[in-house]
Design an enzyme around this catalytic site. Structure first.
Site: not given
Ligand SMILES: [Zn+2]
Length: 324
Positions: A122, A195, A248
């Protein structure tokens, strides 16, 4: 066990009595400090929503790491902001990429420090998604191949551990195999196993310049409402070769940390994320909370939930307090 035979207050009467029956502890060995690195020299950019957190050029990063090592923090995790972004995030696996350069510089000066690298696309893709696209969808299997290349390039630069955070299915297995085939069988994998798609990542996206340009990450990150699914995700990552599994964010997911720890006898990490940090910093700046006490209470809560390791922007501050 009832009153008046049992009086719980007896063992709370003095600090020494409290110390004797304390169940959980914070120790600097449990901390992993996240760091952001970008191209250039003499750069130390503050991140508005994360006071005392910066984006560093490699030369300035080394100064920060000197302090981290001086505090006996055993590990850092690196996030990179590349020179250029493209559709396929090619800089993520370039040997001249910013993270690869940072790893070499750190390992040259501080060979003992455990260097973990975030493995995701990302920060490197022009569209800001964690994998590569097929139309407007994130293509799982094509993405895992690229992620494995990124992991191998980090290992080649000298990383001790790679941490896939993309949430593509099967990526730990693909990464383990690629590492082994390239002679990096001793490089560990810290998997962002559970996540969640979380609004608590907001400040991080400024820090890592990684906001998606269209859509969101709900098609690959987990739904906040689920915890049985987290156990399945963790099981998969352990079977695929994860050495440590991560939950997370941490604070809104303490129950997930607890379930993972109770279900699997495996090292568990939790990421005390940017939004959790920013909330405490913002309230403390207004005098609404006692920053030190809330920080330590937050970190011990993550430990009490079952985390063995905590990735936290508070690592340096907590290490200083623990030392005093
Ligand atoms: Zn990412």
């Amino acid at each position: 066990m009832h009153f008046p035979v049992y009086r719980p207050r007896r063992m709370r009467r003095t600090e020494n009595l409290r110390r004797m029956v304390r169940e959980n502890f914070l120790n600097v060995n449990q901390f992993i400090y996240p760091l952001f690195v970008l191209p250039g020299t003499r750069v130390k950019n503050p991140i508005t929503s994360m006071p005392q957190v910066f984006q560093f050029s490699v030369d300035m990063l080394l100064e920060e790491i000197k302090e981290v090592v001086g505090l006996s923090i055993p590990a850092v995790i690196l996030f990179g902001l590349p020179h250029e972004k493209d559709e396929r995030g090619t800089e993520a696996y370039s040997q001249n990429g910013i993270v690869q350069e940072a790893i070499r510089a750190i390992k040259d000066k501080y060979p003992e420090l455990v260097v973990i690298t975030d493995v995701c696309l990302c920060e490197y893709t022009s569209h800001g998604h964690c994998g590569i696209l097929k139309g407007r969808e994130v293509d799982n299997d094509a993405s895992t191949d690229i992620l494995a290349k990124v992991a191998v390039s980090h290992a080649r630069a000298g990383a001790d551990m790679v941490a896939p955070s993309d949430m593509m299915d099967g990526r730990v297995a693909v990464m383990r195999q690629a590492l082994d085939e390239n002679g990096f069988e001793n490089i560990a994998i810290l998997a962002y196993a559970a996540k969640y798609c979380s609004a608590f990542y907001g400040p991080f996206r400024e820090a890592a310049d990684s906001a998606p340009q269209f859509g969101d990450r709900r098609s690959y990150q987990m739904d906040a409402a689920n915890s049985n699914e987290a156990l399945r995700e963790v099981a998969m990552d352990i079977e695929e070769g994860a050495d440590i599994v991560m939950v997370k964010p941490a604070l809104a997911y303490l129950d997930v940390i607890r379930r993972v720890k109770e279900t699997y006898d495996w090292p568990v990490a939790a990421y005390n994320v940017s939004g959790e940090y920013a909330m405490i910093k913002a309230a403390a700046a207004r005098g609404w909370l006692d920053e030190e006490r809330v920080m330590m209470e937050t970190l011990i809560a993550i430990r009490r939930a079952g985390a063995d390791l905590i990735l936290t922007y508070f690592a340096k501050d907590a290490a200083k307090l623990l030392r005093s």
